[in-house]
Design a protein around this motif. Structure first.
Motif, PDB file in Angstrom:
ATOM      1  N   ARG A   1      -5.949  -4.046   8.989  1.00 51.72           N
ATOM      2  CA  ARG A   1      -6.443  -3.511   7.724  1.00 51.72           C
ATOM      3  C   ARG A   1      -7.962  -3.412   7.778  1.00 51.72           C
ATOM      4  NH1 ARG A   1      -3.531  -6.873   2.982  1.00 51.72           N
ATOM      5  NH2 ARG A   1      -3.907  -8.630   4.390  1.00 51.72           N
ATOM      6  N   MET A  24       0.850  -1.207   0.000  1.00 48.16           N
ATOM      7  CA  MET A  24       0.000   0.000   0.000  1.00 48.16           C
ATOM      8  C   MET A  24       0.879   1.249   0.000  1.00 48.16           C
ATOM      9  SD  MET A  24      -3.291  -0.965   2.364  1.00 48.16           S
ATOM     10  CE  MET A  24      -2.393  -1.419   3.837  1.00 48.16           C
ATOM     11  N   THR A  25       0.263   2.379  -0.256  1.00 52.04           N
ATOM     12  CA  THR A  25       1.021   3.598  -0.450  1.00 52.04           C
ATOM     13  C   THR A  25       0.446   4.738   0.385  1.00 52.04           C
ATOM     14  OG1 THR A  25       1.696   5.255  -2.073  1.00 52.04           O
ATOM     15  CG2 THR A  25      -0.418   4.195  -2.438  1.00 52.04           C
ATOM     16  N   ALA A  26       1.305   5.699   0.685  1.00 52.08           N
ATOM     17  CA  ALA A  26       0.860   6.908   1.374  1.00 52.08           C
ATOM     18  C   ALA A  26       0.620   8.034   0.369  1.00 52.08           C
ATOM     19  CB  ALA A  26       1.896   7.341   2.403  1.00 52.08           C
ATOM     20  N   GLU A  27       0.778   7.740  -0.956  1.00 52.59           N
ATOM     21  CA  GLU A  27       0.542   8.740  -1.985  1.00 52.59           C
ATOM     22  C   GLU A  27      -0.951   9.098  -2.040  1.00 52.59           C
ATOM     23  OE1 GLU A  27       2.890  10.267  -3.830  1.00 52.59           O
ATOM     24  OE2 GLU A  27       4.318   9.211  -2.552  1.00 52.59           O
ATOM     25  N   LEU A  82      -6.221  10.335   3.101  1.00 53.00           N
ATOM     26  CA  LEU A  82      -5.866   9.511   4.252  1.00 53.00           C
ATOM     27  C   LEU A  82      -5.697  10.329   5.527  1.00 53.00           C
ATOM     28  CD1 LEU A  82      -3.353   7.067   2.532  1.00 53.00           C
ATOM     29  CD2 LEU A  82      -5.633   6.520   3.400  1.00 53.00           C
ATOM     30  N   THR A  91      -1.993   3.951   5.498  1.00 56.57           N
ATOM     31  CA  THR A  91      -1.651   3.796   4.088  1.00 56.57           C
ATOM     32  C   THR A  91      -2.862   3.193   3.399  1.00 56.57           C
ATOM     33  OG1 THR A  91      -0.691   1.610   4.499  1.00 56.57           O
ATOM     34  CG2 THR A  91       0.814   3.494   4.519  1.00 56.57           C
ATOM     35  N   ASP A 128      -2.899   0.361   9.128  1.00 58.71           N
ATOM     36  CA  ASP A 128      -2.059   1.158  10.017  1.00 58.71           C
ATOM     37  C   ASP A 128      -0.756   0.433  10.360  1.00 58.71           C
ATOM     38  OD1 ASP A 128      -2.869  -0.866  11.693  1.00 58.71           O
ATOM     39  OD2 ASP A 128      -3.762   0.437  13.211  1.00 58.71           O
ATOM     40  N   GLU A 188      -4.807   1.791  -0.657  1.00 57.82           N
ATOM     41  CA  GLU A 188      -4.781   1.529  -2.095  1.00 57.82           C
ATOM     42  C   GLU A 188      -6.204   1.374  -2.596  1.00 57.82           C
ATOM     43  OE1 GLU A 188      -3.494  -2.393  -3.416  1.00 57.82           O
ATOM     44  OE2 GLU A 188      -3.411  -3.037  -1.316  1.00 57.82           O
ATOM     45  N   VAL A 231      -7.249   0.014   3.480  1.00 57.38           N
ATOM     46  CA  VAL A 231      -6.386   0.885   4.274  1.00 57.38           C
ATOM     47  C   VAL A 231      -5.833   0.109   5.458  1.00 57.38           C
ATOM     48  CG1 VAL A 231      -7.667   2.948   3.595  1.00 57.38           C
ATOM     49  CG2 VAL A 231      -8.258   1.772   5.716  1.00 57.38           C
TER      50      VAL A 231
END
Length: 342
Positions: free
Chosen positions: A52, A1-4, A11, A31, A48, A33, A46
């Protein structure tokens, strides 16, 4: 997963809201996706770093009235917890658009497989394909056998006049998403409206029941039924007619991103066998099912036309939307052919 940054999901705002509403739920930064495969509401995974969850929200832009009701999904899944119908545990519903720009809810992440492509279903043995098909039908029969009052859903819909309203509703949805001429679709809507059958009994209707709306565990058992955005109280045979369309209505369609990987051409039982299983399990007379199958073709055609509208106006995210528009006309033709066979 990404923090983008994710389309439709901030987020940081989500984290702030969860910290305020569910203190202690999150152990660290979020994070996320976008989960691919959804054709309507947007679904995100999502986490932590320790746990999830799944977040659901309406699509970006051109949201049709009543078609993406987060509260509806949240309520019915919460009500069905503990019944014979497996659903994810629900955690939080937010109707405040200021958080993510639209209502959303958070639910349990259920591990498993969603069989939505031939590449996935071909991994099943012939025996597993048969057994999974029977499970799919049995869970639907279990859903339809639930007394709505017993789970607090007695006021979840208006069964009287349900079919008439459904034809009108999807005709209005079509009008709201029209961007081109569609040969035969008005005729199909008219013929459905003129030949509405009497509802034999009312029950909880899923509204979009198919194999790729369930999660299957490693033990090949159905662990959760998903996508309750169109659930209501009404005629259960609408679910069955729609399932038959998803099962065989797309057979032979090239580059089809919808309901692919099921039916006899992929080694599964036929739609007729599924219907016979349902009739035996529920004791329901299916002699008048053709109308419901034709309505299923109409409903999916309207849904896909809405997706096509959002795609050509750059109002949706994800892959596989560029071919959706080409599927609408064949579905309309099959719906008309089904009615003419009566």
């Amino acid at each position: 997963m990404t923090a983008e940054p994710l389309p439709g999901l901030d987020l940081d705002r989500l984290r702030t809201h969860l910290d305020a509403e569910r203190p202690g739920l999150l152990a660290g930064p979020l994070t996320g996706e976008l989960v691919q495969g959804g054709r309507s509401n947007l679904t995100y995974l999502v986490g932590d770093g320790q746990q999830r969850w799944v977040v659901r929200r309406p699509p970006l832009g051109h949201v049709l009235a009543t078609a993406h009701d987060m509260g509806r999904e949240f309520r019915v899944m919460s009500a069905l917890a503990g019944t014979a119908v497996p659903v994810p545990r629900t955690h939080l519903l937010c109707q405040d658009d200021s958080v993510l720009g639209a209502p959303f809810y958070v639910m349990e992440y259920v591990p498993g497989t969603v069989y939505r492509t031939p590449q996935l279903t071909e991994q099943l043995t012939p025996h597993q394909r048969v057994e999974l098909s029977w499970q799919l039908v049995d869970v639907l029969a279990d859903l339809h056998s639930i007394d709505p009052d017993s789970v607090g859903l007695g006021d979840f819909g208006r069964p009287a006049g349900f079919l008439e309203r459904q034809v009108r509703r999807w005709s209005k949805q079509l009008a709201a998403s029209r961007s081109r001429d569609l040969d035969g679709i008005e005729e199909l809507a008219t013929r459905l409206a003129e030949n509405v059958p009497a509802t034999p009994r009312a029950g909880i209707v899923h509204g979009d029941y198919r194999l790729d709306n369930v999660i299957v565990g490693d033990d090949q058992r159905i662990r959760a039924v998903l996508d309750w955005e169109m659930a209501t109280l009404g005629d259960p045979l609408t679910d069955l007619g729609l399932l038959a369309v998803y099962w065989e209505g797309f057979n032979g369609v090239e580059r089809n991103p919808i309901a692919k990987g099921v039916g006899p051409e992929y080694g599964f039982p036929s739609a007729r066998q599924l219907l016979d299983r349902y009739a035996e399990r529920s004791g329901t007379d299916l002699s008048g099912l053709d109308w419901y199958v034709a309505f299923g073709f109409f409903k999916i055609a309207v849904i896909l036309e809405g997706i096509h509208y959002r795609y050509i106006h750059d109002q949706t995210v994800g892959e596989g939307f560029d071919h959706v528009g080409a599927l609408v006309a064949p579905l309309v033709a099959q719906g008309l052919a089904t009615l003419k066979e009566e």
